[in-house]
Each structure stands twice: as C-alpha cells, then as structure tokens.
Design a protein around this motif. Structure first.
Motif, PDB file in Angstrom:
ATOM      1  N   VAL A  49      26.281  52.911  42.040  1.00 32.63           N
ATOM      2  CA  VAL A  49      26.585  52.206  43.266  1.00 32.63           C
ATOM      3  C   VAL A  49      25.997  50.797  43.166  1.00 32.63           C
ATOM      4  O   VAL A  49      24.881  50.608  42.688  1.00 32.63           O
ATOM      5  CB  VAL A  49      26.050  52.954  44.511  1.00 32.63           C
ATOM      6  CG1 VAL A  49      24.555  53.163  44.453  1.00 32.63           C
ATOM      7  CG2 VAL A  49      26.452  52.219  45.775  1.00 32.63           C
ATOM      8  N   GLN A  50      26.785  49.791  43.575  1.00 26.55           N
ATOM      9  CA  GLN A  50      26.311  48.400  43.580  1.00 26.55           C
ATOM     10  C   GLN A  50      25.943  48.020  45.006  1.00 26.55           C
ATOM     11  O   GLN A  50      26.678  48.328  45.944  1.00 26.55           O
ATOM     12  CB  GLN A  50      27.393  47.456  43.056  1.00 26.55           C
ATOM     13  CG  GLN A  50      27.666  47.594  41.559  1.00 26.55           C
ATOM     14  CD  GLN A  50      28.553  48.791  41.261  1.00 26.55           C
ATOM     15  OE1 GLN A  50      29.562  49.008  41.913  1.00 26.55           O
ATOM     16  NE2 GLN A  50      28.154  49.579  40.278  1.00 26.55           N
ATOM     17  N   LEU A  51      24.824  47.347  45.143  1.00 21.58           N
ATOM     18  CA  LEU A  51      24.312  46.989  46.457  1.00 21.58           C
ATOM     19  C   LEU A  51      24.121  45.485  46.552  1.00 21.58           C
ATOM     20  O   LEU A  51      23.660  44.852  45.596  1.00 21.58           O
ATOM     21  CB  LEU A  51      22.973  47.686  46.713  1.00 21.58           C
ATOM     22  CG  LEU A  51      22.963  49.206  46.614  1.00 21.58           C
ATOM     23  CD1 LEU A  51      21.540  49.733  46.715  1.00 21.58           C
ATOM     24  CD2 LEU A  51      23.837  49.821  47.693  1.00 21.58           C
ATOM     25  N   GLN A  52      24.458  44.938  47.706  1.00 19.28           N
ATOM     26  CA  GLN A  52      24.215  43.520  47.969  1.00 19.28           C
ATOM     27  C   GLN A  52      23.580  43.372  49.336  1.00 19.28           C
ATOM     28  O   GLN A  52      24.110  43.909  50.317  1.00 19.28           O
ATOM     29  CB  GLN A  52      25.527  42.732  47.934  1.00 19.28           C
ATOM     30  CG  GLN A  52      26.020  42.406  46.540  1.00 19.28           C
ATOM     31  CD  GLN A  52      27.151  41.392  46.569  1.00 19.28           C
ATOM     32  OE1 GLN A  52      28.230  41.682  47.081  1.00 19.28           O
ATOM     33  NE2 GLN A  52      26.910  40.208  46.039  1.00 19.28           N
ATOM     34  N   ALA A  53      22.468  42.659  49.388  1.00 22.92           N
ATOM     35  CA  ALA A  53      21.756  42.427  50.637  1.00 22.92           C
ATOM     36  C   ALA A  53      22.071  41.026  51.156  1.00 22.92           C
ATOM     37  O   ALA A  53      22.138  40.072  50.387  1.00 22.92           O
ATOM     38  CB  ALA A  53      20.261  42.584  50.421  1.00 22.92           C
ATOM     39  N   PHE A  54      22.242  40.952  52.462  1.00 28.08           N
ATOM     40  CA  PHE A  54      22.566  39.686  53.132  1.00 28.08           C
ATOM     41  C   PHE A  54      21.720  39.539  54.387  1.00 28.08           C
ATOM     42  O   PHE A  54      21.184  40.524  54.892  1.00 28.08           O
ATOM     43  CB  PHE A  54      24.042  39.678  53.559  1.00 28.08           C
ATOM     44  CG  PHE A  54      25.019  39.878  52.467  1.00 28.08           C
ATOM     45  CD1 PHE A  54      25.490  41.146  52.165  1.00 28.08           C
ATOM     46  CD2 PHE A  54      25.483  38.809  51.726  1.00 28.08           C
ATOM     47  CE1 PHE A  54      26.408  41.347  51.150  1.00 28.08           C
ATOM     48  CE2 PHE A  54      26.406  38.998  50.711  1.00 28.08           C
ATOM     49  CZ  PHE A  54      26.868  40.271  50.418  1.00 28.08           C
ATOM     50  N   GLY A  55      21.649  38.325  54.889  1.00 31.16           N
ATOM     51  CA  GLY A  55      21.098  38.116  56.210  1.00 31.16           C
ATOM     52  C   GLY A  55      19.726  37.499  56.272  1.00 31.16           C
ATOM     53  O   GLY A  55      19.219  37.244  57.373  1.00 31.16           O
ATOM     54  N   GLY A  56      19.104  37.257  55.143  1.00 33.92           N
ATOM     55  CA  GLY A  56      17.792  36.629  55.173  1.00 33.92           C
ATOM     56  C   GLY A  56      17.879  35.183  55.627  1.00 33.92           C
ATOM     57  O   GLY A  56      18.964  34.605  55.750  1.00 33.92           O
ATOM     58  N   GLY A  57      16.731  34.601  55.893  1.00 38.25           N
ATOM     59  CA  GLY A  57      16.707  33.212  56.325  1.00 38.25           C
ATOM     60  C   GLY A  57      15.343  32.842  56.856  1.00 38.25           C
ATOM     61  O   GLY A  57      14.370  33.582  56.706  1.00 38.25           O
ATOM     62  N   LEU A  58      15.299  31.671  57.477  1.00 36.06           N
ATOM     63  CA  LEU A  58      14.065  31.144  58.066  1.00 36.06           C
ATOM     64  C   LEU A  58      14.097  31.364  59.572  1.00 36.06           C
ATOM     65  O   LEU A  58      15.084  31.008  60.229  1.00 36.06           O
ATOM     66  CB  LEU A  58      13.931  29.660  57.743  1.00 36.06           C
ATOM     67  CG  LEU A  58      12.768  28.911  58.393  1.00 36.06           C
ATOM     68  CD1 LEU A  58      11.432  29.464  57.911  1.00 36.06           C
ATOM     69  CD2 LEU A  58      12.884  27.420  58.109  1.00 36.06           C
ATOM     70  N   VAL A  59      13.049  31.938  60.102  1.00 35.90           N
ATOM     71  CA  VAL A  59      12.977  32.221  61.528  1.00 35.90           C
ATOM     72  C   VAL A  59      11.547  31.980  62.006  1.00 35.90           C
ATOM     73  O   VAL A  59      10.596  32.138  61.238  1.00 35.90           O
ATOM     74  CB  VAL A  59      13.438  33.671  61.824  1.00 35.90           C
ATOM     75  CG1 VAL A  59      12.512  34.676  61.166  1.00 35.90           C
ATOM     76  CG2 VAL A  59      13.574  33.918  63.307  1.00 35.90           C
ATOM     77  N   GLN A  60      11.420  31.599  63.264  1.00 36.10           N
ATOM     78  CA  GLN A  60      10.089  31.410  63.824  1.00 36.10           C
ATOM     79  C   GLN A  60       9.470  32.748  64.205  1.00 36.10           C
ATOM     80  O   GLN A  60      10.187  33.720  64.497  1.00 36.10           O
ATOM     81  CB  GLN A  60      10.164  30.512  65.052  1.00 36.10           C
ATOM     82  CG  GLN A  60      10.452  29.049  64.722  1.00 36.10           C
ATOM     83  CD  GLN A  60      10.326  28.156  65.948  1.00 36.10           C
ATOM     84  OE1 GLN A  60      10.596  28.586  67.064  1.00 36.10           O
ATOM     85  NE2 GLN A  60       9.932  26.914  65.732  1.00 36.10           N
ATOM     86  N   ALA A  61       8.168  32.780  64.227  1.00 35.11           N
ATOM     87  CA  ALA A  61       7.454  33.984  64.660  1.00 35.11           C
ATOM     88  C   ALA A  61       7.929  34.381  66.055  1.00 35.11           C
ATOM     89  O   ALA A  61       8.116  33.518  66.923  1.00 35.11           O
ATOM     90  CB  ALA A  61       5.956  33.735  64.656  1.00 35.11           C
ATOM     91  N   GLY A  62       8.122  35.676  66.229  1.00 35.01           N
ATOM     92  CA  GLY A  62       8.654  36.189  67.479  1.00 35.01           C
ATOM     93  C   GLY A  62      10.160  36.315  67.497  1.00 35.01           C
ATOM     94  O   GLY A  62      10.720  36.929  68.407  1.00 35.01           O
ATOM     95  N   GLY A  63      10.804  35.746  66.511  1.00 32.57           N
ATOM     96  CA  GLY A  63      12.252  35.782  66.432  1.00 32.57           C
ATOM     97  C   GLY A  63      12.768  37.068  65.805  1.00 32.57           C
ATOM     98  O   GLY A  63      12.017  38.022  65.581  1.00 32.57           O
TER      99      GLY A  63
END
Length: 121
Positions: free
Chosen positions: A1-15
């Motif tokens: 099975v091949q897996l791809q992760a998405f959705g990371g980024g920069l966010v402020q604390a509490g976000g």
C-alpha cells in the motif's frame, strides 16, 4: 500500500490543522493506521492509531483531548484533526499502515513521506 500525507503547514499556537493520509494500491480497510511524528533531535513517536474499521483509537498522552484520528475506508483516507496546537507539536508527521492494531511503530510496515507541521508561539 502506498501512503501520502497532506495538510501540514505553519500555524500559531492555539490553532488547528487537519492532516490527511491518502492510500493507494490496496484497500485501506485491510490495515490498522497510525499517525506518528518526529521532532528535530527527537525519536519518532506515536501520535494516534485507529483500528481497521475505526471503532477503536489510541492516543499519546500528550495529544489526548486535542487530536482526533478518524478514517473513511470508502475514500481510502485517514485523518488527524489537531486542535489547540502547541509549539511542542512541531514535527514531521507520518502516516503508517499495519496488519496489527498497535502503538508499536515497528509493527507498521508501510509509511508515507511525512508532512511538516510547525507551530509558532
């Protein structure tokens, strides 16, 4: 099975952020799934794991009450909803698949490429 992760980024604390792990090559419902993370200079650790049909989930103490793992087997996708983010949550996050529902990362034999989450203070 091949897996791809998405959705990371920069966010402020509490976000918040929502990570997605898309699977191809095999039916996702055949596998327990986990999210793991590795911060700079630290060992990789379990964040959360979910059983094949989604009826059971396990969490690291550090994320309980803030993160939620879920899955949609029809879409071959696993999610990690991350709320109330803290700077200590900064890490590369990986999704992984296993034939065994476990917190033991060494039982996960299929890994995605990772997505970076950075939480600023």
């Amino acid at each position: 099975v091949q897996l791809q992760a998405f959705g990371g980024g920069l966010v402020q604390a509490g976000g918040f952020l929502r990570l997605l792990c898309a699977a191809s090559g095999h039916t996702l419902s055949n596998y327990a799934m986990g999210w793991f993370r590795q911060a700079p200079g630290k060992e990789r650790e379990l964040v959360a794991a979910i059983s094949r049909n989604g009826d059971s989930a396990l969490y690291a103490d550090s994320v309980k009450g803030r993160f939620t793992i879920s899955r949609d087997n029809a879409k071959n996708t696993v999610y990690l909803q991350m709320n109330s983010l803290k700077p200590d949550d900064t890490a590369v996050y990986y999704c992984a698949a296993s034939n065994i529902y476990s917190i033991n990362q060494y039982l996960y034999h299929y890994w995605g490429q990772g997505t970076l989450v950075t939480v600023s203070s």
